[in-house]
Design a protein around this motif. Structure first.
Motif, PDB file in Angstrom:
ATOM      1  N   MET A 247     203.856  29.767 -32.937  1.00 23.52           N
ATOM      2  CA  MET A 247     203.513  28.389 -32.589  1.00 23.52           C
ATOM      3  C   MET A 247     203.056  28.347 -31.119  1.00 23.52           C
ATOM      4  SD  MET A 247     204.738  27.085 -35.419  1.00 23.52           S
ATOM      5  CE  MET A 247     204.916  25.336 -35.259  1.00 23.52           C
ATOM      6  N   GLU A 248     202.417  27.255 -30.752  1.00 23.93           N
ATOM      7  CA  GLU A 248     202.039  27.026 -29.348  1.00 23.93           C
ATOM      8  C   GLU A 248     203.264  26.495 -28.592  1.00 23.93           C
ATOM      9  OE1 GLU A 248     199.028  27.629 -28.044  1.00 23.93           O
ATOM     10  OE2 GLU A 248     198.468  28.405 -30.017  1.00 23.93           O
ATOM     11  N   ASN A 249     203.240  26.589 -27.272  1.00 25.78           N
ATOM     12  CA  ASN A 249     204.241  25.948 -26.400  1.00 25.78           C
ATOM     13  C   ASN A 249     205.686  26.187 -26.833  1.00 25.78           C
ATOM     14  OD1 ASN A 249     202.034  24.861 -25.071  1.00 25.78           O
ATOM     15  ND2 ASN A 249     201.992  23.114 -26.495  1.00 25.78           N
ATOM     16  N   LEU A 250     206.144  27.400 -26.605  1.00 28.20           N
ATOM     17  CA  LEU A 250     207.507  27.753 -27.016  1.00 28.20           C
ATOM     18  C   LEU A 250     208.554  27.300 -25.994  1.00 28.20           C
ATOM     19  CD1 LEU A 250     206.795  31.321 -28.466  1.00 28.20           C
ATOM     20  CD2 LEU A 250     206.711  29.083 -29.596  1.00 28.20           C
ATOM     21  N   LEU A 299     211.126  30.005 -16.882  1.00 33.27           N
ATOM     22  CA  LEU A 299     211.316  30.032 -18.345  1.00 33.27           C
ATOM     23  C   LEU A 299     210.027  30.445 -19.051  1.00 33.27           C
ATOM     24  CD1 LEU A 299     213.339  26.717 -18.860  1.00 33.27           C
ATOM     25  CD2 LEU A 299     214.218  29.065 -18.958  1.00 33.27           C
ATOM     26  N   ALA A 300     208.888  30.084 -18.448  1.00 26.82           N
ATOM     27  CA  ALA A 300     207.591  30.380 -19.069  1.00 26.82           C
ATOM     28  C   ALA A 300     207.358  31.876 -19.227  1.00 26.82           C
ATOM     29  CB  ALA A 300     206.474  29.764 -18.234  1.00 26.82           C
ATOM     30  N   GLN A 301     208.112  32.684 -18.438  1.00 30.07           N
ATOM     31  CA  GLN A 301     207.954  34.133 -18.520  1.00 30.07           C
ATOM     32  C   GLN A 301     208.268  34.651 -19.931  1.00 30.07           C
ATOM     33  OE1 GLN A 301     206.678  35.600 -15.868  1.00 30.07           O
ATOM     34  NE2 GLN A 301     206.469  37.458 -17.100  1.00 30.07           N
ATOM     35  N   TYR A 302     209.194  33.969 -20.590  1.00 30.92           N
ATOM     36  CA  TYR A 302     209.571  34.375 -21.958  1.00 30.92           C
ATOM     37  C   TYR A 302     208.341  34.400 -22.871  1.00 30.92           C
ATOM     38  CZ  TYR A 302     210.379  32.689 -26.753  1.00 30.92           C
ATOM     39  OH  TYR A 302     210.289  32.448 -28.106  1.00 30.92           O
ATOM     40  N   GLU A 303     207.610  33.290 -22.894  1.00 36.05           N
ATOM     41  CA  GLU A 303     206.462  33.204 -23.804  1.00 36.05           C
ATOM     42  C   GLU A 303     205.379  34.216 -23.394  1.00 36.05           C
ATOM     43  OE1 GLU A 303     205.308  29.196 -24.653  1.00 36.05           O
ATOM     44  OE2 GLU A 303     203.528  29.829 -25.772  1.00 36.05           O
TER      45      GLU A 303
END
Ligand SMILES: Cc1cc2nc3c(=O)[nH]c(=O)nc-3n(C[C@H](O)[C@H](O)[C@H](O)COP(=O)(O)OP(=O)(O)OC[C@H]3O[C@@H](n4cnc5c(N)ncnc54)[C@H](O)[C@@H]3O)c2cc1C
Length: 388
Positions: A247-250, A299-303
């Motif tokens: 999905m987009e935007n996790l 947190l964005a590093q995860y995606e």
């Protein structure tokens, strides 16, 4: 209201690994699992690469390993088939009931609290400076700073049904199950967009399943089994699988989606132990880092990390899926007979179970197979195979 740094909804592979990593980073973590036992009911074939399991940081206990003797896979079309060697792929079959408990134990030892028979009912954002989310559960309300949605396909279905297929998988005792042989049978009338499978757990026992778009999975599986011969079915399970990719935007605010809930199982086979598990690992680490540095942008590093590991491969798998969905049974048979034995040998030799688009590209790279694939996919086929 009891509070945690992190609440994870869903106590299966991705949620438990997210919890393990967040707890390892010193955060207080609760995992909510609506079922009454971790790992149960098992809805998984358990087939996974040994490398993948190593990457998610687990050496499975003996009780979690059902089979390490897989040597080959029979790949069948409606009226022909070929065999590929699985020696290079190095796979094993896990008992998810024991395996998931092993991860729960790892997470608990690092300080995470696992709560079974505790369903998450809803979560909502709190707009003051305190903990950000109020999580309503069957056991009362909780608060947390970070919320991880690891509720599996059920979480996606509410948003999008397009990529959902129905599956049935039975545990079967039968003389026709060979311990060292996986079977994958394509038939786009019986299992549109997917296949039937046999994953052996021992000589004479295994997990036999089917999935397909819009099918009655129970009756499709029964006729597949009836066609094989005598057996005893000792367990039946029905579940949805997701095949449309991530999905987009996790990540949004302090809410993170992982695993099947994020569409992280493979679009070709719906296998997700490794790719979903890795989603959990990366998410848990990103939460720990964001909390440690008090910077939610981390947190964005995860995606980013998950997409750089699997994004390109999943794109190719989605293309292979598109091809499969466009083939009728006659075309599947023709495609199978268009592949010469040396291409099959090449595919076996270059095999990577988790990144299998390279093997697929080898098979589709056979001249007449390329012609067929090109007729069905047009120039898009270039993204899957190198056409000069
Ligand atoms: C029939 C079948 C066979 C498969 N075979 C394989 C295979 O051989 N190899 C492979 O790699 N993958 C396989 N998969 C896929 C694999 O099982 C999943 O990709 C993987 O389990 C995903 O893990 P997850 O933690 O993201 O989600 P899930 O394993 O789906 O777990 C989600 C968890 O969330 C819980 N939950 C849901 N809603 C709530 C709620 N509101 N509150 C609290 N808890 C909740 C559920 O009870 C469940 O425990 C198979 C799947 C199916 C259906």
């Amino acid at each position: 209201m009891p509070g945690y740094d992190v609440i994870v909804a869903g106590g299966s592979v991705s949620g438990l690994l997210a919890a393990r990593e967040a707890a390892a980073g010193g955060l207080s973590v609760a995992v909510l699992e609506e079922d009454s036992e971790i790992g149960t009911p098992e809805h998984c074939g358990g087939l996974v690469s040994i490398a993948g399991i190593r990457n998610i940081g687990i050496v499975p206990d003996a009780s979690a390993v059902e089979n390490t003797k897989i040597a080959r896979a029979k790949i069948l079309s409606p009226s022909s088939g070929f065999e590929i060697s699985a020696e290079k792929q190095k796979v094993m079959v896990l008992d998810r009931r024991a395996f998931d408990k092993q991860i729960a134990f790892q997470a608990q030892k690092l300080g995470a609290e696992i709560k079974v028979k505790c369903a998450m009912r809803s979560f909502s954002k709190k707009e003051d400076d305190g903990p950000t989310y109020i999580v309503k559960t069957s056991e009362g309300d909780l608060v947390c700073k970070y919320f991880v949605d690891a509720r599996g396909v059920a979480s996606i279905i509410a948003r999008n049904r397009e990529g959902v297929l129905q599956s049935a998988q039975y545990e079967v005792y039968a003389p026709w199950i060979e311990r060292d042989t996986i079977e994958v049978a394509f038939d786009n009338q019986r299992y549109p967009g997917f296949f039937a499978w046999i994953i052996p757990t021992a000589q004479g026992s295994g997990k036999v399943g089917v999935a397909g778009r819009g099918i009655n999975a129970a009756s499709a599986l029964q006729s597949y089994i009836d066609g094989k011969g005598k057996c005893s079915i000792v367990r039946k399970v029905y579940a949805s699988i997701w095949v449309n990719g991530p999905m987009e935007n996790l990540v949004s605010d302090r809410m993170i989606i992982v695993g099947d809930a994020a569409g992280q199982s493979k679009p070709t086979t719906a296998g997700g132990i490794y790719t979903c598990g890795m989603g959990g690992v990366l998410a848990g680490r990103a939460v720990a880092e964001a909390a440690r540095k008090n910077d939610d942008r981390l947190l964005a590093q995860y995606e980013k990390d998950w997409r750089s590991m699997f994004g390109a491969e999943f794109e190719k798998m989605l293309l292979a899926r598109k091809l499969l969905e466009r083939l009728d049974n006659k075309a599947i048979d023709e495609l199978f007979s268009a592949v010469p034995p040396e291409k099959i040998e090449e595919a076996s030799a270059s095999g990577d179970f988790d990144f299998h688009s390279a093997a697929l590209a080898k098979i589709l790279g056979a001249k007449s197979a390329t012609r067929m694939a090109k007729a069905l996919l047009g120039n898009e086929i270039r993204r899957l195979i190198d056409i000069s």
